[in-house]
Design a protein around this motif. Structure first.
Motif, PDB file in Angstrom:
ATOM      1  N   SER A 128       0.873  -1.314  -0.047  1.00  0.00           N
ATOM      2  CA  SER A 128       0.185   0.037  -0.004  1.00  0.00           C
ATOM      3  C   SER A 128       0.905   1.400  -0.156  1.00  0.00           C
ATOM      4  O   SER A 128       0.531   2.335  -0.704  1.00  0.00           O
ATOM      5  CB  SER A 128      -0.906  -0.139   1.419  1.00  0.00           C
ATOM      6  OG  SER A 128      -1.848  -1.253   1.083  1.00  0.00           O
ATOM      7  N   HIS A 129       1.867   1.441   0.827  1.00  0.00           N
ATOM      8  CA  HIS A 129       2.622   2.553   0.878  1.00  0.00           C
ATOM      9  C   HIS A 129       3.439   2.781  -0.446  1.00  0.00           C
ATOM     10  O   HIS A 129       3.831   3.724  -0.717  1.00  0.00           O
ATOM     11  CB  HIS A 129       3.787   2.265   2.321  1.00  0.00           C
ATOM     12  CG  HIS A 129       4.683   1.378   2.019  1.00  0.00           C
ATOM     13  ND1 HIS A 129       4.704   0.262   2.369  1.00  0.00           N
ATOM     14  CD2 HIS A 129       5.936   1.425   1.733  1.00  0.00           C
ATOM     15  CE1 HIS A 129       5.859  -0.396   2.067  1.00  0.00           C
ATOM     16  NE2 HIS A 129       6.783   0.430   1.604  1.00  0.00           N
ATOM     17  N   GLU A 130       3.786   1.571  -1.030  1.00  0.00           N
ATOM     18  CA  GLU A 130       4.613   1.605  -2.380  1.00  0.00           C
ATOM     19  C   GLU A 130       3.611   2.289  -3.436  1.00  0.00           C
ATOM     20  O   GLU A 130       4.006   2.902  -4.313  1.00  0.00           O
ATOM     21  CB  GLU A 130       5.033   0.432  -2.917  1.00  0.00           C
ATOM     22  CG  GLU A 130       6.021  -0.021  -1.773  1.00  0.00           C
ATOM     23  CD  GLU A 130       6.472  -1.669  -2.035  1.00  0.00           C
ATOM     24  OE1 GLU A 130       7.691  -2.041  -1.849  1.00  0.00           O
ATOM     25  OE2 GLU A 130       5.646  -2.307  -2.667  1.00  0.00           O
ATOM     26  N   ILE A 131       2.453   1.682  -3.492  1.00  0.00           N
ATOM     27  CA  ILE A 131       1.469   2.353  -4.421  1.00  0.00           C
ATOM     28  C   ILE A 131       1.131   3.792  -4.123  1.00  0.00           C
ATOM     29  O   ILE A 131       0.887   4.637  -4.879  1.00  0.00           O
ATOM     30  CB  ILE A 131       0.041   1.732  -4.200  1.00  0.00           C
ATOM     31  CG1 ILE A 131       0.043   0.000  -4.508  1.00  0.00           C
ATOM     32  CG2 ILE A 131      -0.868   2.141  -5.074  1.00  0.00           C
ATOM     33  CD1 ILE A 131       0.963  -0.057  -5.925  1.00  0.00           C
ATOM     34  N   ALA A 132       1.169   4.384  -2.947  1.00  0.00           N
ATOM     35  CA  ALA A 132       0.854   5.639  -2.564  1.00  0.00           C
ATOM     36  C   ALA A 132       1.997   6.534  -3.043  1.00  0.00           C
ATOM     37  O   ALA A 132       1.916   7.657  -3.761  1.00  0.00           O
ATOM     38  CB  ALA A 132       1.046   5.820  -0.953  1.00  0.00           C
ATOM     39  N   GLU A 133       3.205   5.928  -3.127  1.00  0.00           N
ATOM     40  CA  GLU A 133       4.525   6.814  -3.634  1.00  0.00           C
ATOM     41  C   GLU A 133       4.341   6.801  -5.216  1.00  0.00           C
ATOM     42  O   GLU A 133       4.698   7.767  -5.656  1.00  0.00           O
ATOM     43  CB  GLU A 133       5.826   5.838  -3.087  1.00  0.00           C
ATOM     44  CG  GLU A 133       6.186   6.315  -1.783  1.00  0.00           C
ATOM     45  CD  GLU A 133       6.191   7.746  -1.332  1.00  0.00           C
ATOM     46  OE1 GLU A 133       7.018   8.418  -2.340  1.00  0.00           O
ATOM     47  OE2 GLU A 133       5.791   8.226  -0.679  1.00  0.00           O
ATOM     48  N   LEU A 134       3.818   5.695  -5.787  1.00  0.00           N
ATOM     49  CA  LEU A 134       3.437   5.681  -7.162  1.00  0.00           C
ATOM     50  C   LEU A 134       2.661   6.635  -7.605  1.00  0.00           C
ATOM     51  O   LEU A 134       2.738   7.341  -8.810  1.00  0.00           O
ATOM     52  CB  LEU A 134       3.291   4.433  -7.708  1.00  0.00           C
ATOM     53  CG  LEU A 134       4.445   3.324  -7.477  1.00  0.00           C
ATOM     54  CD1 LEU A 134       3.817   2.088  -8.198  1.00  0.00           C
ATOM     55  CD2 LEU A 134       5.701   3.661  -8.483  1.00  0.00           C
TER      56      LEU A 134
END
Length: 305
Positions: A128-134
């Motif tokens: 989830s946090h990686e998707i937020a960065e993307l």
């Protein structure tokens, strides 16, 4: 420079000035002057004549490669620019967690592509946090994650639907002979669970610990589909997200949902997240609106079943 490179690339690909001039709808003398001007500007010879043909010099080869890159980037730029002129999307990149990819995305992608046959959807997976960065870096158009990002002002979180775990069993499981199934019935129950480290498994472990229960864990698998297919063969149960267990999935695999009130404690909301609205193309805003509307319809249908 862009126009000169376009003309130069056409000369290379046609291998003669006459053919290139015809393709470009220019006179041959006019095209020759444009080529001479480009060579003077670059201070190199781009071609050498071999009979009636033109062959690239080493400097010409480098220039042609640059012209191809310039053509590619220009085409990509125009395609992206066009997204700001129309609400009709031609492609979309969606970020999603692995569990979201398995449970939520397939039906959404199917619905969207059936409605928009020319739409190409790409999916990027991550936590989830990686998707937020993307999303923040505008590497995806929007994300679908099982958590909000309320602490980041650069991201907008839109709730899509609530979900919770539910006990799923083969229809011929002996436990279903009971008139009422409780949490205590999970003690020593043969079960197939999702792999450790995922939200669903973490929530399951916390729930079992809270009620001091130890099921007989036969397998740990990171695929919902594999778990579903193995339940009947292993005569085991599982705790899976309600959103994944569509009626057809249950029918095809001869499974039954056993409601237990305490399992609703595992409720979790899935969100659509996107970046600054000012950077959203009309086509992206349109897809976001369609996505939220789709899940609203699904939520109504889910509650009625």
């Amino acid at each position: 420079m862009l126009e000169d490179m376009r003309l130069f690339a056409t000369i290379v690909e046609q291998t003669s000035l006459n053919k290139a001039a015809e393709r470009l709808n220019l006179s041959q003398p006019a095209l020759s002057r444009r080529l001479a001007r480009l060579e003077a500007e670059l201070e190199v010879d781009l071609f050498r004549r071999v009979g009636k043909r033109l062959e690239l010099t080493p400097a010409g080869q480098v220039t042609y490669e640059f012209a191809l890159e310039l053509r590619r980037f220009h085409g990509s730029y125009l395609q992206k620019l066009n997204a700001y002129k129309s609400s009709e999307a031609h492609d979309a990149t969606i970020g999603a967690s692995l569990t979201t990819l398995q449970t939520t995305l397939p039906d959404l992608v199917k619905t969207m592509t059936e409605k928009h046959p020319n739409l190409e959807i790409k999916v990027v997976t991550g936590k989830s946090h990686e998707i937020a960065e993307l999303v923040k870096e505008r590497k995806v158009d929007f994300g679908i994650v099982a958590s909000s990002v309320i602490d980041d002002p650069a991201i907008t979180s839109l709730p899509l639907f609530d979900d919770h775990l539910i006990l799923v069993l083969p229809r011929n499981h002996i436990i279903l002979e009971r008139t009422h199934i409780e949490m205590a019935d999970l003690q020593n129950l043969p079960m197939i669970l999702f792999s450790p480290g995922t939200w669903y498994r973490t929530m399951t472990d916390e729930l079992l610990k809270k009620y001091n229960l130890k099921p007989d864990v036969r397998m740990e698998i990171d695929s919902f589909e594999a778990i579903i297919r193995l339940l009947s063969a292993c005569r085991a149960g599982s705790l899976l997200p309600r959103s994944y267990l569509r009626e057809q999935v249950l029918v095809d695999n001869d499974l039954y949902l056993a409601p237990i009130q305490e399992l609703e404690e595992t409720r979790r909301t899935t969100f659509l997240i996107h970046g600054d609205p000012a950077w959203l193309a009309p086509s992206t805003r349109f897809l976001i609106e369609e996505t939220t509307a789709y899940f609203q319809r699904e939520s109504v249908r889910y509650k009625s079943t």
